[in-house]
Write a protein that holds these residues in place. Structure first.
Motif, mmCIF file in Angstrom:
data_model
loop_
_atom_site.group_PDB
_atom_site.id
_atom_site.type_symbol
_atom_site.label_atom_id
_atom_site.label_comp_id
_atom_site.label_asym_id
_atom_site.label_seq_id
_atom_site.Cartn_x
_atom_site.Cartn_y
_atom_site.Cartn_z
ATOM 1 N N ARG A 295 0.838 -1.199 0.000
ATOM 2 C CA ARG A 295 0.000 0.000 0.000
ATOM 3 C C ARG A 295 0.872 1.248 0.000
ATOM 4 N NH1 ARG A 295 -5.419 -0.397 1.303
ATOM 5 N NH2 ARG A 295 -6.145 -2.483 1.861
ATOM 6 N N PRO A 296 0.758 2.110 -1.019
ATOM 7 C CA PRO A 296 1.458 3.400 -0.984
ATOM 8 C C PRO A 296 0.790 4.298 0.041
ATOM 9 C CG PRO A 296 0.054 3.263 -2.916
ATOM 10 C CD PRO A 296 -0.030 1.931 -2.242
ATOM 11 N N CYS A 297 1.508 4.655 1.103
ATOM 12 C CA CYS A 297 0.827 5.233 2.265
ATOM 13 C C CYS A 297 1.467 6.500 2.810
ATOM 14 C CB CYS A 297 0.739 4.193 3.385
ATOM 15 S SG CYS A 297 2.253 3.235 3.621
ATOM 16 N N ARG A 298 2.578 6.980 2.227
ATOM 17 C CA ARG A 298 3.168 8.216 2.739
ATOM 18 C C ARG A 298 4.014 8.854 1.646
ATOM 19 N NH1 ARG A 298 7.635 9.533 7.090
ATOM 20 N NH2 ARG A 298 8.351 7.438 6.701
ATOM 21 N N ILE A 299 4.001 10.173 1.602
ATOM 22 C CA ILE A 299 4.872 10.927 0.705
ATOM 23 C C ILE A 299 5.633 11.955 1.528
ATOM 24 C CG2 ILE A 299 4.967 12.567 -1.208
ATOM 25 C CD1 ILE A 299 2.600 11.241 -2.445
ATOM 26 N N VAL A 300 6.950 11.989 1.375
ATOM 27 C CA VAL A 300 7.786 13.028 1.980
ATOM 28 C C VAL A 300 8.175 14.006 0.880
ATOM 29 C CG1 VAL A 300 9.951 13.546 3.150
ATOM 30 C CG2 VAL A 300 8.646 11.523 3.792
ATOM 31 N N ARG B 115 -5.626 -3.000 -11.022
ATOM 32 C CA ARG B 115 -6.850 -3.480 -10.383
ATOM 33 C C ARG B 115 -7.286 -2.675 -9.159
ATOM 34 N NH1 ARG B 115 -6.019 -6.731 -5.901
ATOM 35 N NH2 ARG B 115 -3.860 -7.383 -5.495
ATOM 36 N N ASN B 116 -6.383 -1.842 -8.585
ATOM 37 C CA ASN B 116 -6.795 -1.119 -7.373
ATOM 38 C C ASN B 116 -6.380 0.352 -7.373
ATOM 39 O OD1 ASN B 116 -4.033 -1.233 -6.813
ATOM 40 N ND2 ASN B 116 -4.249 -2.956 -5.399
ATOM 41 N N ASN B 117 -5.789 0.852 -8.460
ATOM 42 C CA ASN B 117 -5.453 2.266 -8.641
ATOM 43 C C ASN B 117 -4.400 2.788 -7.667
ATOM 44 O OD1 ASN B 117 -7.317 2.426 -10.738
ATOM 45 N ND2 ASN B 117 -8.979 2.988 -9.352
ATOM 46 N N ARG B 118 -3.666 1.906 -7.000
ATOM 47 C CA ARG B 118 -2.620 2.368 -6.091
ATOM 48 C C ARG B 118 -1.432 2.916 -6.885
ATOM 49 N NH1 ARG B 118 -2.682 -3.005 -2.161
ATOM 50 N NH2 ARG B 118 -4.760 -2.649 -1.263
ATOM 51 N N ILE B 119 -0.796 3.971 -6.341
ATOM 52 C CA ILE B 119 0.345 4.590 -7.013
ATOM 53 C C ILE B 119 1.543 3.651 -6.967
ATOM 54 C CG2 ILE B 119 2.002 6.489 -6.900
ATOM 55 C CD1 ILE B 119 -0.777 7.211 -7.987
ATOM 56 N N LYS B 120 2.109 3.386 -8.157
ATOM 57 C CA LYS B 120 3.226 2.452 -8.257
ATOM 58 C C LYS B 120 4.395 3.023 -9.061
ATOM 59 C CE LYS B 120 1.474 -0.815 -5.806
ATOM 60 N NZ LYS B 120 2.133 -1.301 -4.567
#
Length: 400
Positions: free
Chosen positions: A75-80, A134-139
Motif C-alpha cells: 500500500r502506498p501510504c506516505r509521501i515526503v 486493479r486497485n489504482n494504487r500509485i506504483k
C-alpha cells in the motif's frame, strides 16, 4: 595582517576567481539575485484518481524539489516532500536550503522510492503517476522540472521510478502553467492507499541585489539563547525525571530520535544545533534499554544558517493501558533579529502503530525555543525502562 585567499575554479566558458574573506571580514550580501515566490497559487489536475485530499506546503518562499514515496504491505501510504529556496550569487551559482515536510500515513515507513528535480536551482514543474491496474494504487512517478534563472525558467531534469506492479499503467501528465513551478503537493488517497497527486503552482521572480559594503570585524547575525524556564507542562505523565540539556551555549533543539526494546520505549536522543560561532550540532542521549535499542524513529525541524528554525513545542502520543511513548510531534519557531516566532507550518510528527492516545502540545513562551528536555520514565531493574512523558525547558532566542 590577515590575507584573503583566492580559489580558482572551472565553470562553463572558462575560469573564475573566488575571494575567500578572512574570519574578521563578513560580506553582508554579494551582488546577485534574490528569488521571490508569489503568494498566489494554482492547482493542476490530478494525475491518478481523486480521493481524500491532503495539501502539503513548505515554508514561505520555497519550491518543491523532490518527492519520496513510501509503501507498506503493497500500500502506498506516505509521501515526503522536499522543499528548497535559493539565491544566486554573482556567478549565478545556486545556493540552496533544504527543508522537509511530511505527509504522514499512520506508521507507514517501508520501501521508499524518490524522484527529484536534479541539481541546484531546479524545481518540480510537472508529474505523471503510474497506477496498479486493479486497485489504482500509485506504483510509479515521473517528473518534469524547470531551472530557475533570472531571465525566466529554463529546461531542467526530473528523475522517475517504477515499481514492478506498475504494469506500464501511466496516467496523464499534469504540469504547472507556463512560467510557474510547484510550491506544494495535493495528495489524494482512498482505502488506506495513495491514488493520485496534483501540484500547487506559483510564479517565481528574481530581484537584482545591490552592492553592499564589506564589514570588517562585524560578523553576520548568529543564534543566541538566554535564560532557562520550564515550558507549560509535561506532555504525558510525570514520573522519574532526567534532563537532557544542550551541551553548548546558544543551542536549540532540532531533532529527537526515539527507540524501544521489547515494546518498551527506553531510548531518546536529543540533537541540539547552533550557528554560533559556526554551524554545529551535538547530541545528548537517554538510554535505559539494558542492551541495544531497535526500531528507531525520529522527528526533526529543518534549519540552516539562512533560515533558522528550532523546536518550541512538543507533544507525545501514548499507548492506552500502559502509557508508553509511541509517538512524538515537534512544533517550531522561526528565529530572527526580533526573536523566535511560532509557526504552525514548521512541524514534524512520527508515530508507531499502537499510538492511540494523543496528548496536547506543551509550549515554550513566545520568543523562546527548547534548550533542554525533561524525560519522564518508569525505571526497572530487570527490564528496559518506559518513557511516559516529555517536557520542554526553554530559553529566549534571537539572531544577532
Amino acid at each position: 595582517m590577515k590575507i584573503s585567499s583566492i580559489r580558482i575554479g572551472m565553470v562553463a566558458g572558462g575560469l573564475f576567481l573566488t575571494y575567500v574573506l578572512p574570519i574578521s571580514a563578513q560580506r553582508t550580501r554579494e551582488r546577485g539575485w534574490d528569488m521571490t515566490v508569489a503568494s498566489g497559487t494554482s492547482t493542476t489536475q490530478i494525475s491518478g484518481d481523486a480521493g481524500t485530499a491532503s495539501v502539503v506546503t513548505g515554508p514561505a518562499g520555497t519550491v518543491v524539489t523532490s518527492l519520496e514515496f513510501f509503501e507498506q504491505s503493497d500500500r502506498p501510504c506516505r509521501i515526503v516532500v522536499g522543499f528548497s529556496s535559493w539565491n544566486l550569487n554573482a556567478d549565478q551559482a545556486a545556493v540552496d536550503v533544504d527543508y522537509r515536510t511530511r505527509q504522514t500515513g499512520g506508521s507507514c515507513s517501508g520501501s521508499p522510492q524518490r524522484v527529484a528535480a536534479s541539481g541546484p536551482g531546479r524545481a518540480v514543474s510537472g508529474i505523471m503517476m503510474c497506477q496498479r491496474r486493479r486497485n489504482n494504487r500509485i506504483k510509479g512517478a515521473q517528473l518534469h522540472a524547470k531551472q530557475l534563472l533570472p531571465n525566466g525558467l529554463g529546461n531542467g531534469v526530473g528523475t522517475s521510478f517504477e515499481r514492478p506492479n506498475c504494469n506500464n499503467q501511466w496516467q496523464a501528465w499534469v504540469d504547472c502553467p507556463t512560467g510557474q513551478v510547484s510550491t506544494g503537493v495535493v495528495v489524494h488517497s482512498g482505502n488506506g492507499s495513495i491514488t493520485g497527486v496534483a501540484l500547487r503552482c506559483s510564479n517565481v521572480t528574481w530581484q537584482r541585489q545591490g552592492y553592499q559594503r564589506i564589514d570588517l570585524g562585524n560578523p553576520i547575525p548568529m543564534l543566541t539563547t538566554t535564560g532557562s524556564t520550564p515550558g507549560t507542562g509535561i506532555s504525558g505523565l510525570s514520573a522519574s525525571e532526567r534532563v537532557l540539556s544542550a551541551p553548548l551555549p546558544n543551542m536549540g533543539l532540532r531533532k529527537i530520535t526515539f527507540g524501544e526494546r521489547n515494546d518498551r520505549p527506553c531510548y531518546l536522543q536529543a540533537e541540539f544545533w547552533t550557528d554560533n560561532p559556526t554551524p554545529t550540532s551535538r547530541t545528548v542521549t537517554f538510554n535505559e534499554c539494558q542492551g541495544n535499542q531497535g526500531s528507531e524513529r525520529s522527528v526533526e525541524i529543518a534549519t540552516s544558517t539562512i533560515v533558522v528554525q528550532l523546536a518550541s513545542s512538543i507533544a507525545i502520543c501514548q499507548r492506552q493501558g500502559n502509557d508508553r511513548l509511541k509517538g512524538i510531534t515537534l512544533l517550531g519557531s522561526r528565529i530572527d533579529a526580533t526573536g523566535a516566532t511560532p509557526d504552525s507550518a514548521i512541524s514534524d510528527q512520527e508515530v508507531r502503530t499502537n499510538c492511540n492516545d494523543q496528548n496536547d502540545p506543551e509550549h515554550c513562551t513566545v520568543g523562546s525555543v527548547i534548550t533542554a528536555i525533561q524525560v519522564h520514565f518508569r525505571p526497572s531493574q530487570n527490564r528496559p525502562a518506559e518513557i511516559v512523558g516529555l517536557g520542554p525547558i526553554c530559553s529566549i532566542a534571537r539572531r544577532g
